[in-house]
Scaffold this motif. Sequence first.
Motif, PDB file in Angstrom:
ATOM      1  N   HIS A   9       9.311 -16.275 -86.095  1.00  0.00           N
ATOM      2  CA  HIS A   9      10.179 -15.126 -85.789  1.00  0.00           C
ATOM      3  C   HIS A   9       9.470 -13.821 -86.155  1.00  0.00           C
ATOM      4  CE1 HIS A   9      13.811 -12.893 -85.036  1.00  0.00           C
ATOM      5  NE2 HIS A   9      13.822 -12.406 -86.271  1.00  0.00           N
ATOM      6  N   HIS A  12       6.785 -13.115 -83.655  1.00  0.00           N
ATOM      7  CA  HIS A  12       7.364 -12.655 -82.389  1.00  0.00           C
ATOM      8  C   HIS A  12       7.692 -11.163 -82.459  1.00  0.00           C
ATOM      9  CE1 HIS A  12       9.710 -12.416 -78.774  1.00  0.00           C
ATOM     10  NE2 HIS A  12      10.842 -12.210 -79.427  1.00  0.00           N
ATOM     11  N   ILE A  13       8.272 -10.731 -83.576  1.00  0.00           N
ATOM     12  CA  ILE A  13       8.613  -9.317 -83.751  1.00  0.00           C
ATOM     13  C   ILE A  13       7.346  -8.462 -83.774  1.00  0.00           C
ATOM     14  CG2 ILE A  13       9.490  -7.639 -85.440  1.00  0.00           C
ATOM     15  CD1 ILE A  13      11.698  -9.618 -86.110  1.00  0.00           C
ATOM     16  N   GLN A  14       6.337  -8.905 -84.537  1.00  0.00           N
ATOM     17  CA  GLN A  14       5.086  -8.152 -84.648  1.00  0.00           C
ATOM     18  C   GLN A  14       4.406  -8.030 -83.294  1.00  0.00           C
ATOM     19  OE1 GLN A  14       3.959  -6.650 -87.652  1.00  0.00           O
ATOM     20  NE2 GLN A  14       2.816  -5.602 -86.030  1.00  0.00           N
ATOM     21  N   VAL A  28      13.514  -3.747 -79.199  1.00  0.00           N
ATOM     22  CA  VAL A  28      12.223  -3.614 -79.874  1.00  0.00           C
ATOM     23  C   VAL A  28      12.151  -2.279 -80.627  1.00  0.00           C
ATOM     24  CG1 VAL A  28       9.716  -3.528 -79.550  1.00  0.00           C
ATOM     25  CG2 VAL A  28      11.083  -5.128 -78.202  1.00  0.00           C
ATOM     26  N   TRP A  31      13.761  -3.006 -83.847  1.00  0.00           N
ATOM     27  CA  TRP A  31      12.824  -3.759 -84.706  1.00  0.00           C
ATOM     28  C   TRP A  31      11.805  -2.791 -85.318  1.00  0.00           C
ATOM     29  CZ3 TRP A  31      11.497  -8.392 -80.940  1.00  0.00           C
ATOM     30  CH2 TRP A  31      12.555  -9.307 -80.947  1.00  0.00           C
ATOM     31  N   PRO A  42      10.716  -9.128 -92.037  1.00  0.00           N
ATOM     32  CA  PRO A  42      11.581 -10.126 -91.387  1.00  0.00           C
ATOM     33  C   PRO A  42      11.774 -11.399 -92.212  1.00  0.00           C
ATOM     34  CG  PRO A  42       9.902  -9.320 -89.861  1.00  0.00           C
ATOM     35  CD  PRO A  42       9.549  -8.785 -91.210  1.00  0.00           C
ATOM     36  N   THR A 128      17.655  -4.897 -87.759  1.00  0.00           N
ATOM     37  CA  THR A 128      18.423  -5.049 -86.523  1.00  0.00           C
ATOM     38  C   THR A 128      19.535  -6.081 -86.708  1.00  0.00           C
ATOM     39  OG1 THR A 128      16.415  -4.568 -85.286  1.00  0.00           O
ATOM     40  CG2 THR A 128      18.244  -5.573 -84.061  1.00  0.00           C
ATOM     41  N   ASP A 146      18.118 -14.765 -82.391  1.00  0.00           N
ATOM     42  CA  ASP A 146      16.745 -14.326 -82.682  1.00  0.00           C
ATOM     43  C   ASP A 146      16.509 -12.840 -82.439  1.00  0.00           C
ATOM     44  OD1 ASP A 146      16.125 -16.830 -83.445  1.00  0.00           O
ATOM     45  OD2 ASP A 146      14.804 -17.326 -81.767  1.00  0.00           O
ATOM     46  N   GLN A 147      17.511 -12.146 -81.903  1.00  0.00           N
ATOM     47  CA  GLN A 147      17.364 -10.694 -81.744  1.00  0.00           C
ATOM     48  C   GLN A 147      17.520  -9.980 -83.091  1.00  0.00           C
ATOM     49  OE1 GLN A 147      20.360  -9.889 -78.738  1.00  0.00           O
ATOM     50  NE2 GLN A 147      18.839  -9.972 -77.093  1.00  0.00           N
ATOM     51  N   PHE A 149      16.646  -8.879 -86.846  1.00  0.00           N
ATOM     52  CA  PHE A 149      15.337  -8.599 -87.432  1.00  0.00           C
ATOM     53  C   PHE A 149      14.993  -9.606 -88.524  1.00  0.00           C
ATOM     54  CE2 PHE A 149      12.648  -6.467 -90.614  1.00  0.00           C
ATOM     55  CZ  PHE A 149      11.558  -6.128 -89.824  1.00  0.00           C
ATOM     56  N   THR A 154      19.222 -15.071 -88.132  1.00  0.00           N
ATOM     57  CA  THR A 154      19.057 -15.483 -86.732  1.00  0.00           C
ATOM     58  C   THR A 154      20.004 -16.601 -86.287  1.00  0.00           C
ATOM     59  OG1 THR A 154      17.227 -16.936 -87.396  1.00  0.00           O
ATOM     60  CG2 THR A 154      16.648 -14.735 -86.562  1.00  0.00           C
TER      61      THR A 154
END
Length: 324
Positions: A9, A12-14, A28, A31, A42, A128, A146-147, A149, A154
């Motif tokens: 996770h 994915h954010i990075q 985003v 994030w 996260p 987020t 998963d949206q 942060f 999640t």
Amino acid sequence: MGTQHDGLHAEHIQSALTGHAAAQSALVASWGRSMRLYGLNPEEKAPPNVLTDRELREARDRLGSLVATAQGTLDRLYSAVGGAGCCVLLADKDGVPVDRRGYEGDNTTFYKIGLWTGVVWSEESEGTNGIGTSLAEQRPLTIHRDQHFRSKNTALSCTVAPIFDHRGRLMAAIDVSSARSDLTEDFVKLIAVAVVDAARRVEAENFRRAFPKARIVVAQGRDNAINEKAVNALIAVDEDDLVVGASRSARHLFALTDESLASPLPAANLLGQDTDAERGFAAAERSVIQRVLRNAGGNVSVAATMMGMSRATLHRKLKRLGLN
């Protein structure tokens, strides 16, 4: 939730923050605020920030009568979504839930997650998330699993709509959250409609309570700021037909500010109605005379005395206005 998922996770954010989506996606962007502006991680599993009982009472007090105003709407919303394992929260503008509805059997789960009164869900505190991001962006939204942060959040699906006070300022938010893995996308869409409707109902009732002696007019038109039909465009009009208040949607629709509302503003001018001064005065005079005549039981002499004029003067007015 395992460490492997946490790591994926975070990756994915990075990746999203360094990719092309960063300039286009509101998610985003949130994030990015979480990581760069608030310095959050996260994968961090620190417990949520929880207010003391005194701080929670003070937060409720700051909302004034809104908590009481929202009760019926929150009850109806919970009766619609509670059976699907959802809880309903009313949060203040700082992201702190001050009122809650939930099924007793789910309370332990929600309490551990932090979906409880007094827990701070601002974007600055949790990154987020439904409540915090809706308040930060001042718009209805859903943050689905998963949206979120933080990896620890999640499992949640949170749908939120902000509430604005009678002067158009951000005041609170209504949230419906679920931790169920079988929550379908279609049901989330239905929840979103119900949450927005609930927020608008609370807003409208709060607006009416703020202007108890005024006539409330629903204005029609398109809000150019969002290019949609204006909803909850409410105008408060006093006994002199002057605008004394306007909801956030009405302020956008008519480009009103606190400054412009501080000066006398005829409702007819604002709403594009007949603004001919002579005809407007005649209509007002006709209305007053008819009202006094009714109160006088149709007796012209009594009506003339009530209005401080002679019987002959009133007869002339009746003839001029076409009133027999």
